[in-house]
Design a protein around this motif. Sequence first.
Motif, PDB file in Angstrom:
ATOM      1  N   UNK A 129       0.728  -1.026   0.011  1.00  0.00           N
ATOM      2  CA  UNK A 129      -0.255   0.065  -0.149  1.00  0.00           C
ATOM      3  C   UNK A 129       0.868   1.221  -0.617  1.00  0.00           C
ATOM      4  N   UNK A 130       0.861   2.103  -1.002  1.00  0.00           N
ATOM      5  CA  UNK A 130       1.966   2.962  -1.527  1.00  0.00           C
ATOM      6  C   UNK A 130       0.810   4.592  -1.081  1.00  0.00           C
ATOM      7  N   UNK A 131       1.105   5.277   0.077  1.00  0.00           N
ATOM      8  CA  UNK A 131       1.081   5.936  -0.044  1.00  0.00           C
ATOM      9  C   UNK A 131       1.645   7.663   0.596  1.00  0.00           C
ATOM     10  N   UNK A 132       1.255   8.748  -0.117  1.00  0.00           N
ATOM     11  CA  UNK A 132       2.305   9.853   0.405  1.00  0.00           C
ATOM     12  C   UNK A 132       1.468  10.592   1.150  1.00  0.00           C
ATOM     13  N   UNK A 133       3.020  10.937   2.561  1.00  0.00           N
ATOM     14  CA  UNK A 133       2.985  11.985   3.107  1.00  0.00           C
ATOM     15  C   UNK A 133       1.821  11.635   4.204  1.00  0.00           C
ATOM     16  N   UNK A 134       1.671  10.486   4.949  1.00  0.00           N
ATOM     17  CA  UNK A 134       0.701  10.141   5.480  1.00  0.00           C
ATOM     18  C   UNK A 134       0.608  10.968   6.494  1.00  0.00           C
ATOM     19  N   UNK A 135      -0.332  12.009   7.689  1.00  0.00           N
ATOM     20  CA  UNK A 135      -0.235  12.291   8.748  1.00  0.00           C
ATOM     21  C   UNK A 135       0.635  12.135  10.029  1.00  0.00           C
ATOM     22  N   UNK A 136       0.330  11.023  10.129  1.00  0.00           N
ATOM     23  CA  UNK A 136       1.425  10.358  11.390  1.00  0.00           C
ATOM     24  C   UNK A 136       2.014   9.083  10.882  1.00  0.00           C
ATOM     25  N   UNK A 137       3.445   9.194  11.099  1.00  0.00           N
ATOM     26  CA  UNK A 137       4.540   8.310  10.430  1.00  0.00           C
ATOM     27  C   UNK A 137       3.731   6.585  10.888  1.00  0.00           C
ATOM     28  N   UNK A 138       3.153   7.075  12.785  1.00  0.00           N
ATOM     29  CA  UNK A 138       3.214   5.460  13.223  1.00  0.00           C
ATOM     30  C   UNK A 138       2.062   4.709  12.946  1.00  0.00           C
ATOM     31  N   UNK A 139       1.237   5.688  11.562  1.00  0.00           N
ATOM     32  CA  UNK A 139       0.181   4.879  10.649  1.00  0.00           C
ATOM     33  C   UNK A 139      -0.068   3.291  10.201  1.00  0.00           C
ATOM     34  N   UNK A 140       1.709   3.747   9.999  1.00  0.00           N
ATOM     35  CA  UNK A 140       2.422   2.389   9.246  1.00  0.00           C
ATOM     36  C   UNK A 140       1.975   1.794   9.738  1.00  0.00           C
ATOM     37  N   UNK A 141       1.641   1.372  11.540  1.00  0.00           N
ATOM     38  CA  UNK A 141       1.951  -0.236  11.670  1.00  0.00           C
ATOM     39  C   UNK A 141       0.690  -0.452  13.043  1.00  0.00           C
TER      40      UNK A 141
END
Length: 310
Positions: A129-141
Motif C-alpha cells: 500500500x503506497x501512501x504519500x505524506x501520511x499524517x503521522x508516520x506511526x499509521x504504518x503500524x
Amino acid sequence: MDAILFHCPSMTDLAKRILTKDPRITLGNIRWERFEDGFPNLYIEKQRSIRRKNVAFLASFDEPGDIFEQMSAIFALTRCGAQLFKIVLPYFPTGTMERVDDEGQVATAKTLSRILSATPICGQGPAEIVIYDVHTLQQRFYVSDNVVPRLKTGTKYLKRRLKDLADVSIAFPDFGARKRFGKMFADYPHVVCEKLRDGDKRIVTITEGNPRDRHVVIVDDIIKSGGTIIECRKVLVEAGATAVSAYATHGSFPRDAWKRFIDEGFAHVWITDSCPLIAAKVAGQKPFEVLSLDESIARVIVDEDEPIEP
C-alpha cells in the motif's frame, strides 16, 4: 519491470500522465457501472492477462462512498493471479483521525487500515500500500502483516520549485510538521509557528526563527479549511516576511475551502494531484499550482528507485 495499471474513474487523468512517464506501464480497464439500487456493477476486462504480472491499482478515497466499490475491485484483481500487487492510495483520507482523545471517539484511521489489511495475498506475498505524506508516520503500524505499507513524499516537487526563488525560509505551522518535514529542508532557515485555541478563536504565534526579509514557504502534509495556514501568513507578514507561499501534499479543501486562498495574498499555493477532484478545481486558479505525482508513482509501479534530488 512491465506493469499493468488499473485505476478508479476519478484518477483517469493522473493514470494517463503516469503512462507518459514510463513505456513499461500499460493501462488495464474496469467498467465502473451501478445497479439500479446504487451498488457497484464492476467488470474487469481481459482479466486473464493479469496472471503472473506486476499489477497496480490507483485509488482515490476522496468520497467515503467510493471506498466499497474500489475495495471490491482491489479484492477481485488480487484473485486474478497477479504476481505482485500495489495499491497506490496517494491520500489517506482518515489520517487526521488517528487517535482517541475522549472515550467514545472512533479512530477511523485504524478502521480504514483494517479494511485495507483484508487485501488478499498475491503470488509473491503481501500486497503493498503506497501512501504519500501520511499524517503521522506511526499509521504504518495500523495495517496487519497481510499488507506492506510503503510511505512516500511529494516534497521533492516543492524543492524543485524553491530553486527558482530567492531568500527562502521554510515555516512549519506547528512542531508536528517541523518534526515530519524539517530534515527534508535542512538547507533552508526554519521558522516554527504554534497554534493555540481560545474558544472558537485560533491564535498563531512564532516560536522559533525570524521571517524578516525572507520569502517564507509554509510546509504541511494537508490543508483542509485553511484557517491555520492563513493565520500563519498574517503573523509572518507582521513579522517582516517579504512574501509568503504555502505547500501541502494534499489539498483536501472540504466545502470548496480553497476559495479562501484566492484573495489572501499568498505568492504561491502548491498542492499535488493526490486529491484529483480538488486538483481539477484549482488548476489554473491563482495562486494555486498543482504539482503532479505522476513521475514518482510511475517509478513505484515499475519498482524503480527514485533518483536522489541534488
